[in-house]
Write a protein that holds these residues in place. Structure first.
Motif, mmCIF file in Angstrom:
data_model
loop_
_atom_site.group_PDB
_atom_site.id
_atom_site.type_symbol
_atom_site.label_atom_id
_atom_site.label_comp_id
_atom_site.label_asym_id
_atom_site.label_seq_id
_atom_site.Cartn_x
_atom_site.Cartn_y
_atom_site.Cartn_z
ATOM 1 N N ALA A 85 0.838 -1.209 0.000
ATOM 2 C CA ALA A 85 0.000 0.000 0.000
ATOM 3 C C ALA A 85 0.865 1.248 0.000
ATOM 4 O O ALA A 85 0.555 2.237 -0.681
ATOM 5 N N ALA A 86 1.965 1.216 0.740
ATOM 6 C CA ALA A 86 2.860 2.373 0.798
ATOM 7 C C ALA A 86 3.515 2.632 -0.554
ATOM 8 O O ALA A 86 3.802 3.783 -0.909
ATOM 9 N N ARG A 87 3.725 1.556 -1.327
ATOM 10 C CA ARG A 87 4.314 1.704 -2.668
ATOM 11 C C ARG A 87 3.272 2.063 -3.720
ATOM 12 O O ARG A 87 3.610 2.326 -4.870
ATOM 13 N N GLY A 88 2.008 1.992 -3.369
ATOM 14 C CA GLY A 88 0.941 2.244 -4.333
ATOM 15 C C GLY A 88 0.545 1.014 -5.118
ATOM 16 O O GLY A 88 -0.214 1.100 -6.078
ATOM 17 N N GLU A 89 1.036 -0.173 -4.694
ATOM 18 C CA GLU A 89 0.707 -1.411 -5.406
ATOM 19 C C GLU A 89 -0.636 -1.975 -4.936
ATOM 20 O O GLU A 89 -1.226 -2.821 -5.604
ATOM 21 N N MET A 90 -1.103 -1.543 -3.777
ATOM 22 C CA MET A 90 -2.435 -1.886 -3.291
ATOM 23 C C MET A 90 -3.127 -0.599 -2.877
ATOM 24 O O MET A 90 -2.470 0.410 -2.591
ATOM 25 N N ARG A 91 -4.451 -0.652 -2.825
ATOM 26 C CA ARG A 91 -5.216 0.507 -2.390
ATOM 27 C C ARG A 91 -4.923 0.806 -0.928
ATOM 28 O O ARG A 91 -4.940 -0.095 -0.080
ATOM 29 N N GLY A 92 -4.654 2.023 -0.602
ATOM 30 C CA GLY A 92 -4.409 2.421 0.773
ATOM 31 C C GLY A 92 -5.698 2.568 1.547
ATOM 32 O O GLY A 92 -6.797 2.523 0.990
ATOM 33 N N GLY A 93 -5.569 2.726 2.852
ATOM 34 C CA GLY A 93 -6.731 2.956 3.691
ATOM 35 C C GLY A 93 -7.370 1.707 4.252
ATOM 36 O O GLY A 93 -8.245 1.800 5.116
ATOM 37 N N GLU A 94 -6.963 0.524 3.777
ATOM 38 C CA GLU A 94 -7.516 -0.719 4.320
ATOM 39 C C GLU A 94 -6.640 -1.216 5.466
ATOM 40 O O GLU A 94 -5.429 -0.979 5.494
ATOM 41 N N ASP A 95 -7.230 -1.913 6.398
ATOM 42 C CA ASP A 95 -6.488 -2.499 7.513
ATOM 43 C C ASP A 95 -5.693 -3.689 6.981
ATOM 44 O O ASP A 95 -6.289 -4.681 6.533
ATOM 45 N N PRO A 96 -4.356 -3.652 7.024
ATOM 46 C CA PRO A 96 -3.556 -4.759 6.472
ATOM 47 C C PRO A 96 -3.848 -6.095 7.139
ATOM 48 O O PRO A 96 -3.836 -7.138 6.475
ATOM 49 N N LEU A 97 -4.123 -6.078 8.450
ATOM 50 C CA LEU A 97 -4.394 -7.336 9.139
ATOM 51 C C LEU A 97 -5.744 -7.915 8.720
ATOM 52 O O LEU A 97 -5.898 -9.133 8.600
ATOM 53 N N LEU A 98 -6.717 -7.044 8.459
ATOM 54 C CA LEU A 98 -8.007 -7.511 7.948
ATOM 55 C C LEU A 98 -7.822 -8.143 6.569
ATOM 56 O O LEU A 98 -8.392 -9.194 6.268
ATOM 57 N N LEU A 99 -7.012 -7.514 5.724
ATOM 58 C CA LEU A 99 -6.717 -8.086 4.411
ATOM 59 C C LEU A 99 -6.026 -9.435 4.545
ATOM 60 O O LEU A 99 -6.293 -10.363 3.769
ATOM 61 N N ALA A 100 -5.121 -9.558 5.519
ATOM 62 C CA ALA A 100 -4.416 -10.822 5.731
ATOM 63 C C ALA A 100 -5.392 -11.928 6.102
ATOM 64 O O ALA A 100 -5.313 -13.052 5.602
ATOM 65 N N HIS A 101 -6.349 -11.613 6.982
ATOM 66 C CA HIS A 101 -7.349 -12.612 7.372
ATOM 67 C C HIS A 101 -8.254 -12.966 6.190
ATOM 68 O O HIS A 101 -8.636 -14.133 6.018
ATOM 69 N N ALA A 102 -8.602 -11.973 5.383
ATOM 70 C CA ALA A 102 -9.444 -12.232 4.211
ATOM 71 C C ALA A 102 -8.729 -13.145 3.219
ATOM 72 O O ALA A 102 -9.330 -14.085 2.680
ATOM 73 N N PHE A 103 -7.452 -12.867 2.979
ATOM 74 C CA PHE A 103 -6.686 -13.698 2.051
ATOM 75 C C PHE A 103 -6.558 -15.119 2.593
ATOM 76 O O PHE A 103 -6.735 -16.105 1.853
ATOM 77 N N SER A 104 -6.282 -15.257 3.888
ATOM 78 C CA SER A 104 -6.156 -16.585 4.485
ATOM 79 C C SER A 104 -7.466 -17.362 4.386
ATOM 80 O O SER A 104 -7.465 -18.575 4.163
ATOM 81 N N ALA A 105 -8.588 -16.665 4.558
ATOM 82 C CA ALA A 105 -9.888 -17.327 4.455
ATOM 83 C C ALA A 105 -10.115 -17.870 3.048
ATOM 84 O O ALA A 105 -10.639 -18.971 2.868
ATOM 85 N N LEU A 106 -9.711 -17.102 2.039
ATOM 86 C CA LEU A 106 -9.835 -17.577 0.661
ATOM 87 C C LEU A 106 -8.948 -18.796 0.411
ATOM 88 O O LEU A 106 -9.324 -19.709 -0.322
#
Length: 205
Positions: free
Chosen positions: A148-169
């Protein structure tokens, strides 16, 4: 862990073979293949090539061996995930590698295995396992925050929430969902995480 003191206690393995590592490896493989309930200490000892007494030299019982094997396995997963995410390529390409690596290993669904084991585990053992699982999410979250800091992902999202979402998938990807097969499934899972399930800009025109 019940490491013994002076002398060679009953069940203590002879020689220099690291029987504890053999037991951890055998237990991890059996638990991940069959789940918690069906696996016996005799099976683990046979797979490791040691006596059942050797298990009790290192561990108080099945729940303690399960906790040790799962936490050590998750530590290895976290380390390997960090290595894959540190390779060259776009973040999407690296996430595909992580997904493919997970799907390459035959295993039961982790939450199902935990439901089987939960009544046999102490509160301390449950916490140790959840903390080890959290370590994998931390590795992913750090990667997402950097992206997100590099602009490769959308900023403003909770990184840990994204991690849990990816793990769930990833967990869903390990199941037989009765769909159109598993061709290119790692790419499809990552694309679902990367783009979401909403309509694309093209679809909305």
């Amino acid at each position: 862990m019940s490491q013994k003191k002076a002398g060679r206690a009953p069940g203590r393995p002879k020689g220099n073979t690291d029987s504890r590592a053999l037991l951890i490896g055998a237990a991890s493989a059996l638990f991940m293949e069959f789940g918690y309930e069906p696996v016996s200490l005799n099976q683990i000892a046979d797979r490791a090539g040691v006596t059942k007494a050797s298990i009790y030299y290192y561990f108080n019982g099945k729940s303690e061996l399960f906790t040790a094997s799962v936490t050590e396995m998750m530590g290895r997963i976290a380390m390997y995930t960090r290595q894959l995410l540190g390779q060259e390529g776009t973040l999407r390409e690296r996430l595909v590698k992580v997904t493919a690596a997970k799907m390459a290993v035959t295993h039961v669904e982790f939450e199902s295995m935990m439901r089987e084991a939960i009544d046999s585990l102490s509160e301390t053992q449950r916490r140790e396992i959840r903390e080890a699982e959290h370590g994998i999410h931390v590795v992913l979250a750090e990667c997402f925050a950097e992206a997100a800091a590099r602009g490769e992902m959308r900023g403003g999202e909770d990184p840990l929430l994204l991690a849990h979402a990816f793990s769930a998938l990833l967990m869903v990807g390990g199941r037989d969902t009765g769909g159109d097969g598993r061709d290119n499934l790692p790419e499809r899972i990552v694309d679902l995480f990367w783009h979401g399930a909403g309509p694309s800009a093209l679809d909305m025109k």
